[in-house]
Design a protein around this motif. Structure first.
Motif, mmCIF file in Angstrom:
data_model
loop_
_atom_site.group_PDB
_atom_site.id
_atom_site.type_symbol
_atom_site.label_atom_id
_atom_site.label_comp_id
_atom_site.label_asym_id
_atom_site.label_seq_id
_atom_site.Cartn_x
_atom_site.Cartn_y
_atom_site.Cartn_z
ATOM 1 N N VAL A 145 -28.476 -31.850 15.378
ATOM 2 C CA VAL A 145 -27.721 -30.651 15.015
ATOM 3 C C VAL A 145 -26.382 -30.647 15.735
ATOM 4 O O VAL A 145 -26.324 -30.781 16.967
ATOM 5 C CB VAL A 145 -28.513 -29.371 15.368
ATOM 6 N N THR A 146 -25.316 -30.521 14.982
ATOM 7 C CA THR A 146 -23.981 -30.379 15.554
ATOM 8 C C THR A 146 -23.374 -29.074 15.046
ATOM 9 O O THR A 146 -23.841 -28.493 14.064
ATOM 10 C CB THR A 146 -23.078 -31.561 15.168
ATOM 11 N N GLY A 147 -22.341 -28.618 15.725
ATOM 12 C CA GLY A 147 -21.650 -27.409 15.292
ATOM 13 C C GLY A 147 -22.276 -26.110 15.743
ATOM 14 O O GLY A 147 -21.835 -25.035 15.323
ATOM 15 N N ALA A 148 -23.281 -26.183 16.606
ATOM 16 C CA ALA A 148 -23.901 -24.955 17.117
ATOM 17 C C ALA A 148 -23.135 -24.448 18.340
ATOM 18 O O ALA A 148 -22.385 -25.204 18.981
ATOM 19 C CB ALA A 148 -25.359 -25.212 17.484
ATOM 20 N N ASN A 186 -21.512 -32.316 22.010
ATOM 21 C CA ASN A 186 -21.138 -33.727 22.116
ATOM 22 C C ASN A 186 -21.178 -34.442 20.766
ATOM 23 O O ASN A 186 -21.001 -35.666 20.708
ATOM 24 C CB ASN A 186 -22.067 -34.451 23.093
ATOM 25 N N ASN A 187 -21.433 -33.684 19.698
ATOM 26 C CA ASN A 187 -21.471 -34.213 18.333
ATOM 27 C C ASN A 187 -22.561 -35.262 18.113
ATOM 28 O O ASN A 187 -22.451 -36.097 17.207
ATOM 29 C CB ASN A 187 -20.105 -34.799 17.937
ATOM 30 N N ASN A 188 -23.617 -35.235 18.920
ATOM 31 C CA ASN A 188 -24.758 -36.148 18.746
ATOM 32 C C ASN A 188 -26.091 -35.436 18.976
ATOM 33 O O ASN A 188 -27.099 -36.083 19.267
ATOM 34 C CB ASN A 188 -24.629 -37.348 19.684
ATOM 35 N N TYR A 232 -25.869 -30.953 23.922
ATOM 36 C CA TYR A 232 -24.929 -29.920 24.363
ATOM 37 C C TYR A 232 -24.987 -29.884 25.889
ATOM 38 O O TYR A 232 -26.068 -29.705 26.465
ATOM 39 C CB TYR A 232 -25.298 -28.567 23.754
ATOM 40 N N THR A 233 -23.832 -30.051 26.539
ATOM 41 C CA THR A 233 -23.820 -30.296 27.976
ATOM 42 C C THR A 233 -22.908 -29.324 28.708
ATOM 43 O O THR A 233 -21.854 -28.924 28.208
ATOM 44 C CB THR A 233 -23.353 -31.743 28.260
ATOM 45 N N THR A 234 -23.342 -28.981 29.928
ATOM 46 C CA THR A 234 -22.488 -28.250 30.854
ATOM 47 C C THR A 234 -22.455 -28.991 32.175
ATOM 48 O O THR A 234 -23.413 -29.675 32.533
ATOM 49 C CB THR A 234 -22.983 -26.806 31.078
ATOM 50 N N THR A 235 -21.338 -28.852 32.896
ATOM 51 C CA THR A 235 -21.200 -29.507 34.204
ATOM 52 C C THR A 235 -21.025 -28.501 35.323
ATOM 53 O O THR A 235 -20.752 -28.885 36.463
ATOM 54 C CB THR A 235 -20.001 -30.475 34.205
ATOM 55 N N ASN A 236 -21.184 -27.206 35.008
ATOM 56 C CA ASN A 236 -20.967 -26.180 36.039
ATOM 57 C C ASN A 236 -22.146 -25.225 36.178
ATOM 58 O O ASN A 236 -21.994 -24.092 36.638
ATOM 59 C CB ASN A 236 -19.678 -25.399 35.751
#
Length: 272
Positions: free
Chosen positions: A70-73, A91-93, A96-100
């Motif tokens: 799923v992309t675009g969420a 990340n378009n794959n 979905y990532t966060t670094t904080n």
């Protein structure tokens, strides 16, 4: 006589072969549902700031190769105690990532996913875990005295209801072995878990994760583990398991998967 016997066997074989029919089973296919893999694990000794949530769509039962990412969420997690919001970037794959991200034990967090015009939400508490005391090998704990086994011990905090998930992942194997644990009858004692396997040999490496989990997730993962094993004649009848991700827009279009937050203690053991 021998010719007659050989002829009879040949005739039976031909008759059986000619009676074989190909039966096509039409399995109804349900509409794809959102699948949420939202396990935010804070490894002891790290900041825990990098976290990833995976989104995909369910596939037909007999399709074991296709993964519909799923992309675009839009994905975000909110600390309900501090009101701090953590946005997860696409990340378009399917990831979905966060670094904080800022993990705080015993704080309540909310997950919100907006996808295809619908909003999904879930609430969980980040559960703490005690550290692993020791990891060692033996041959005297399991059912077969010739098989190697890896042992893990850890202390259960007294007077607190605790639930654990322990994962043994042998390097080179795709599927891990999972154990769900409650301290209902062992509160305040040292806990001991072992994993026995016929194929274990000297040099094999096993990664061990000990997670502190909520009671709700314990109930969910316990049923999931039971249904994924062969179970024997008294096993639980398989049923569709619903996680804690609720579709706020269209409740009947619920999602699969679970939103969990845990502290995790990790060890790596090499058999001697």
């Amino acid at each position: 006589m021998r010719i007659h016997i050989k002829f009879s066997i040949l005739l039976i074989t031909i008759l059986l072969a000619s009676c074989t029919d190909v039966i096509d089973v039409n399995v109804p296919e349900a509409e794809p549902r959102l699948v949420v893999e939202a396990s935010l694990d804070w490894e002891q000794g790290t900041e825990g700031n990098v976290q990833t949530i995976l989104l995909s769509l369910s596939t037909p039962y007999f399709d074991s190769e296709t993964i519909n990412y799923v992309t675009g969420a839009e994905v975000k997690v909110t600390n309900n105690n501090t009101s701090e919001v953590f946005n997860f970037l696409d990340n378009n794959n399917g990831a979905y990532t966060t670094t904080n991200f800022m993990p705080i034990v015993d704080n309540e967090y909310s997950l919100e996913i907006t996808y295809n015009g619908e909003t999904y939400s879930a609430v969980e508490t980040l559960m703490p875990v005690t550290g692993i005391n020791s990891v060692y090998q033996s041959k005297d704990q399991g059912f077969n005295k010739d098989f190697l086994e890896v042992n893990v011990t850890f202390d259960d905090p007294a007077d607190i209801e605790n639930f654990y998930l322990i994962k043994f992942q042998q390097q080179g194997n795709f599927l891990p072995e999972l154990f769900d644990i409650s301290d209902e009858f062992t509160d305040g004692n040292e806990m001991h878990v072992f994993y026995e396997k016929e194929e274990f040999k000297a040099g094999d490496v096993v990664e061990i994760n000990l997670n502190g989990i909520s009671k709700q997730y314990y109930n969910f993962i316990r049923l999931l583990i039971e249904q994924s094993s062969d179970g024997g004649p008294f096993a639980t009848i398989p049923a569709q398991l619903k996680g804690n991700c609720i579709n706020q827009t269209t409740p009947e279009n619920y999602a699969f998967g679970y939103f969990r937050l845990t502290e995790v203690s990790k060890e790596i053991y090499t058999f001697k």
